[in-house]
Design a protein around this motif. Sequence first.
Motif, PDB file in Angstrom:
ATOM      1  N   ILE A   1       0.835  -1.207   0.000  1.00 56.59           N
ATOM      2  CA  ILE A   1       0.000   0.000   0.000  1.00 56.59           C
ATOM      3  C   ILE A   1       0.864   1.249   0.000  1.00 56.59           C
ATOM      4  O   ILE A   1       0.635   2.196  -0.772  1.00 56.59           O
ATOM      5  CB  ILE A   1      -0.946  -0.024   1.219  1.00 56.59           C
ATOM      6  CG1 ILE A   1      -1.946  -1.177   1.091  1.00 56.59           C
ATOM      7  CG2 ILE A   1      -1.668   1.299   1.370  1.00 56.59           C
ATOM      8  CD1 ILE A   1      -2.737  -1.439   2.362  1.00 56.59           C
ATOM      9  N   ARG A   2       1.872   1.277   0.852  1.00 56.68           N
ATOM     10  CA  ARG A   2       2.739   2.454   0.951  1.00 56.68           C
ATOM     11  C   ARG A   2       3.540   2.661  -0.323  1.00 56.68           C
ATOM     12  O   ARG A   2       3.729   3.805  -0.781  1.00 56.68           O
ATOM     13  CB  ARG A   2       3.672   2.301   2.152  1.00 56.68           C
ATOM     14  CG  ARG A   2       2.947   2.404   3.489  1.00 56.68           C
ATOM     15  CD  ARG A   2       3.853   2.053   4.643  1.00 56.68           C
ATOM     16  NE  ARG A   2       3.180   2.258   5.922  1.00 56.68           N
ATOM     17  CZ  ARG A   2       3.641   1.830   7.089  1.00 56.68           C
ATOM     18  NH1 ARG A   2       4.792   1.150   7.129  1.00 56.68           N
ATOM     19  NH2 ARG A   2       2.975   2.061   8.202  1.00 56.68           N
ATOM     20  N   ALA A   3       4.037   1.579  -0.912  1.00 53.21           N
ATOM     21  CA  ALA A   3       4.821   1.703  -2.139  1.00 53.21           C
ATOM     22  C   ALA A   3       3.958   2.214  -3.286  1.00 53.21           C
ATOM     23  O   ALA A   3       4.383   3.082  -4.070  1.00 53.21           O
ATOM     24  CB  ALA A   3       5.450   0.362  -2.492  1.00 53.21           C
ATOM     25  N   HIS A   4       2.730   1.693  -3.415  1.00 54.20           N
ATOM     26  CA  HIS A   4       1.826   2.174  -4.470  1.00 54.20           C
ATOM     27  C   HIS A   4       1.512   3.654  -4.289  1.00 54.20           C
ATOM     28  O   HIS A   4       1.481   4.419  -5.275  1.00 54.20           O
ATOM     29  CB  HIS A   4       0.536   1.350  -4.474  1.00 54.20           C
ATOM     30  CG  HIS A   4       0.656   0.042  -5.199  1.00 54.20           C
ATOM     31  ND1 HIS A   4       0.994  -0.038  -6.536  1.00 54.20           N
ATOM     32  CD2 HIS A   4       0.454  -1.245  -4.773  1.00 54.20           C
ATOM     33  CE1 HIS A   4       0.997  -1.304  -6.919  1.00 54.20           C
ATOM     34  NE2 HIS A   4       0.684  -2.054  -5.862  1.00 54.20           N
ATOM     35  N   ARG A   5       1.278   4.075  -3.074  1.00 57.43           N
ATOM     36  CA  ARG A   5       0.974   5.490  -2.829  1.00 57.43           C
ATOM     37  C   ARG A   5       2.179   6.369  -3.138  1.00 57.43           C
ATOM     38  O   ARG A   5       2.030   7.469  -3.695  1.00 57.43           O
ATOM     39  CB  ARG A   5       0.536   5.671  -1.382  1.00 57.43           C
ATOM     40  CG  ARG A   5      -0.851   5.102  -1.091  1.00 57.43           C
ATOM     41  CD  ARG A   5      -1.226   5.261   0.368  1.00 57.43           C
ATOM     42  NE  ARG A   5      -2.555   4.724   0.636  1.00 57.43           N
ATOM     43  CZ  ARG A   5      -3.100   4.637   1.841  1.00 57.43           C
ATOM     44  NH1 ARG A   5      -2.411   5.059   2.899  1.00 57.43           N
ATOM     45  NH2 ARG A   5      -4.304   4.143   1.995  1.00 57.43           N
ATOM     46  N   ALA A   6       3.364   5.889  -2.770  1.00 57.14           N
ATOM     47  CA  ALA A   6       4.565   6.673  -3.081  1.00 57.14           C
ATOM     48  C   ALA A   6       4.760   6.782  -4.585  1.00 57.14           C
ATOM     49  O   ALA A   6       5.121   7.863  -5.111  1.00 57.14           O
ATOM     50  CB  ALA A   6       5.784   6.023  -2.428  1.00 57.14           C
ATOM     51  N   LEU A   7       4.524   5.693  -5.299  1.00 55.79           N
ATOM     52  CA  LEU A   7       4.635   5.744  -6.756  1.00 55.79           C
ATOM     53  C   LEU A   7       3.565   6.651  -7.357  1.00 55.79           C
ATOM     54  O   LEU A   7       3.821   7.365  -8.349  1.00 55.79           O
ATOM     55  CB  LEU A   7       4.508   4.327  -7.334  1.00 55.79           C
ATOM     56  CG  LEU A   7       5.765   3.454  -7.214  1.00 55.79           C
ATOM     57  CD1 LEU A   7       5.438   2.002  -7.533  1.00 55.79           C
ATOM     58  CD2 LEU A   7       6.854   3.971  -8.169  1.00 55.79           C
TER      59      LEU A   7
ATOM     60  N   ALA B   1      -0.513   7.561 -12.067  1.00 55.29           N
ATOM     61  CA  ALA B   1      -0.827   7.887 -10.678  1.00 55.29           C
ATOM     62  C   ALA B   1      -2.152   7.247 -10.269  1.00 55.29           C
ATOM     63  O   ALA B   1      -2.275   6.660  -9.183  1.00 55.29           O
ATOM     64  CB  ALA B   1      -0.885   9.395 -10.480  1.00 55.29           C
ATOM     65  N   SER B   2      -3.174   7.337 -11.155  1.00 52.91           N
ATOM     66  CA  SER B   2      -4.473   6.723 -10.849  1.00 52.91           C
ATOM     67  C   SER B   2      -4.353   5.208 -10.701  1.00 52.91           C
ATOM     68  O   SER B   2      -4.988   4.601  -9.830  1.00 52.91           O
ATOM     69  CB  SER B   2      -5.479   7.058 -11.952  1.00 52.91           C
ATOM     70  OG  SER B   2      -5.705   8.449 -12.014  1.00 52.91           O
ATOM     71  N   THR B   3      -3.544   4.613 -11.567  1.00 53.28           N
ATOM     72  CA  THR B   3      -3.360   3.151 -11.488  1.00 53.28           C
ATOM     73  C   THR B   3      -2.792   2.740 -10.133  1.00 53.28           C
ATOM     74  O   THR B   3      -3.250   1.781  -9.505  1.00 53.28           O
ATOM     75  CB  THR B   3      -2.416   2.692 -12.610  1.00 53.28           C
ATOM     76  OG1 THR B   3      -2.988   3.039 -13.878  1.00 53.28           O
ATOM     77  CG2 THR B   3      -2.203   1.185 -12.534  1.00 53.28           C
TER      78      THR B   3
ATOM     79  N   SER C   1      -3.280   0.627  -4.590  1.00 55.66           N
ATOM     80  CA  SER C   1      -3.123   0.750  -3.138  1.00 55.66           C
ATOM     81  C   SER C   1      -4.459   0.508  -2.427  1.00 55.66           C
ATOM     82  O   SER C   1      -4.505  -0.083  -1.361  1.00 55.66           O
ATOM     83  CB  SER C   1      -2.579   2.133  -2.790  1.00 55.66           C
ATOM     84  OG  SER C   1      -3.541   3.156  -3.051  1.00 55.66           O
ATOM     85  N   ALA C   2      -5.539   0.980  -3.046  1.00 55.73           N
ATOM     86  CA  ALA C   2      -6.858   0.770  -2.453  1.00 55.73           C
ATOM     87  C   ALA C   2      -7.240  -0.701  -2.477  1.00 55.73           C
ATOM     88  O   ALA C   2      -7.818  -1.240  -1.518  1.00 55.73           O
ATOM     89  CB  ALA C   2      -7.900   1.606  -3.198  1.00 55.73           C
ATOM     90  N   LEU C   3      -6.920  -1.384  -3.555  1.00 57.57           N
ATOM     91  CA  LEU C   3      -7.257  -2.808  -3.668  1.00 57.57           C
ATOM     92  C   LEU C   3      -6.427  -3.660  -2.722  1.00 57.57           C
ATOM     93  O   LEU C   3      -6.847  -4.757  -2.343  1.00 57.57           O
ATOM     94  CB  LEU C   3      -7.035  -3.283  -5.118  1.00 57.57           C
ATOM     95  CG  LEU C   3      -8.017  -2.726  -6.154  1.00 57.57           C
ATOM     96  CD1 LEU C   3      -7.598  -3.155  -7.561  1.00 57.57           C
ATOM     97  CD2 LEU C   3      -9.446  -3.196  -5.872  1.00 57.57           C
ATOM     98  N   ALA C   4      -5.247  -3.151  -2.335  1.00 58.35           N
ATOM     99  CA  ALA C   4      -4.369  -3.934  -1.425  1.00 58.35           C
ATOM    100  C   ALA C   4      -4.877  -3.880   0.003  1.00 58.35           C
ATOM    101  O   ALA C   4      -4.418  -4.680   0.849  1.00 58.35           O
ATOM    102  CB  ALA C   4      -2.949  -3.386  -1.502  1.00 58.35           C
TER     103      ALA C   4
END
Length: 397
Positions: free
Chosen positions: A364-370, A383-385, A390-393
Amino acid sequence: MAMRALFWLVLLFVAAVVIALFGHFDAGHVLIIDDPYRIDVSLNFAIVAIVVAFIVIYVLTRTVRNLWRMPDRVAAYRTRARAAKAHASLRDALANLYAGRFSRAEKAARDAGAFDENQPPAAMIGALAAHRMHEYARRDAWLEQIEDKEWQDARLMASADMRADARDSEGALNALAELEAQGVRRLNAQQIALRAHQQLKHWPEVLKLVKLLEKREAIHPAVALRLRQLSAENLLRDRRHDPVALLACWDSLPLTERQTPRIADLAADLLLQLDRPREARKIVEDALAQQWDARLLRRYADCGGGEALPLIQRAEAWQAEHPDDADLKFTLGRLCLQQQLWGKAQAFLEQALALAGDNDTLKIRAHRALARLHEELGHAGEASTHYRASALAIKLT
């Protein structure tokens, strides 16, 4: 009993035989003259009369003495009966106390206390029974009844223990202070004091007592570790508004506490809130040198203070020993984001995702940082992807 009866029977027959044998030799006479009276009897009769007279006088004397001492004997009997009843009540009180029948235990203790010798132990049992029923006024009344000097240590120790159990910490410490003033220092007193100081949140005293109990092996290692950590955390939080006091407190902590990841992370967080990133960075680096920890790695990314390049260099050096550490890759990605090294940041964050495995929190944190990185680069789609990923995780339970 049969052998004794047989012995006396044989002895009686022997005596009868002896008397019969000597009775044939009646050669003597006893003459008693008291003018005008004269008594002339055989020697055997005189001997028998003397013996009978002795027996009669002895029996009469014993009878008179027993009658004279009858009131004292009755009083002694009644005293023994009261003592026996009081001892039985004391045993019942103890049995009922440990059986959980506290009301019966208190009643039996009251009966046992009627005998003076039983009064101190009966009062102790009554006090504990009243305490178990949360009747604290009655408990204190029981304890006040103990006046015997030999029972004062027991009274104070019991009072401290029960007061600490009832969360009357001040009362417990007062009882222990009175006990210590008498020169009494016992292991149990230190254990009670530890509970009282913990309830009052006297963390310096808690730390000191934990060390003493650890030396004497009187506390479980896991409990000691938890109490040391809890004390250190609260000491640091109490100084969270003063960076100088906070650093002084940190330096005063034992080395084992300063090397604990949880405490080091808390200290670094408090220093960062006070805008002291350099000190926070040193704390994290020293703790990581002793114990590698993902929590400290995440905190390390916050210690840049506007200049993340030295931290990036230090973190890259750690890769030699931890080449496949997902948390280290994530920390490097965040540091590169702060330094606006977009390419390196993206590479490190994508490596962290690849190494995350079942670590959903890290994903989740890595997806948000990306996602934030792509927003900075103007890549709205990517960014949307990542925001969606992150939401799905997030696992909802």
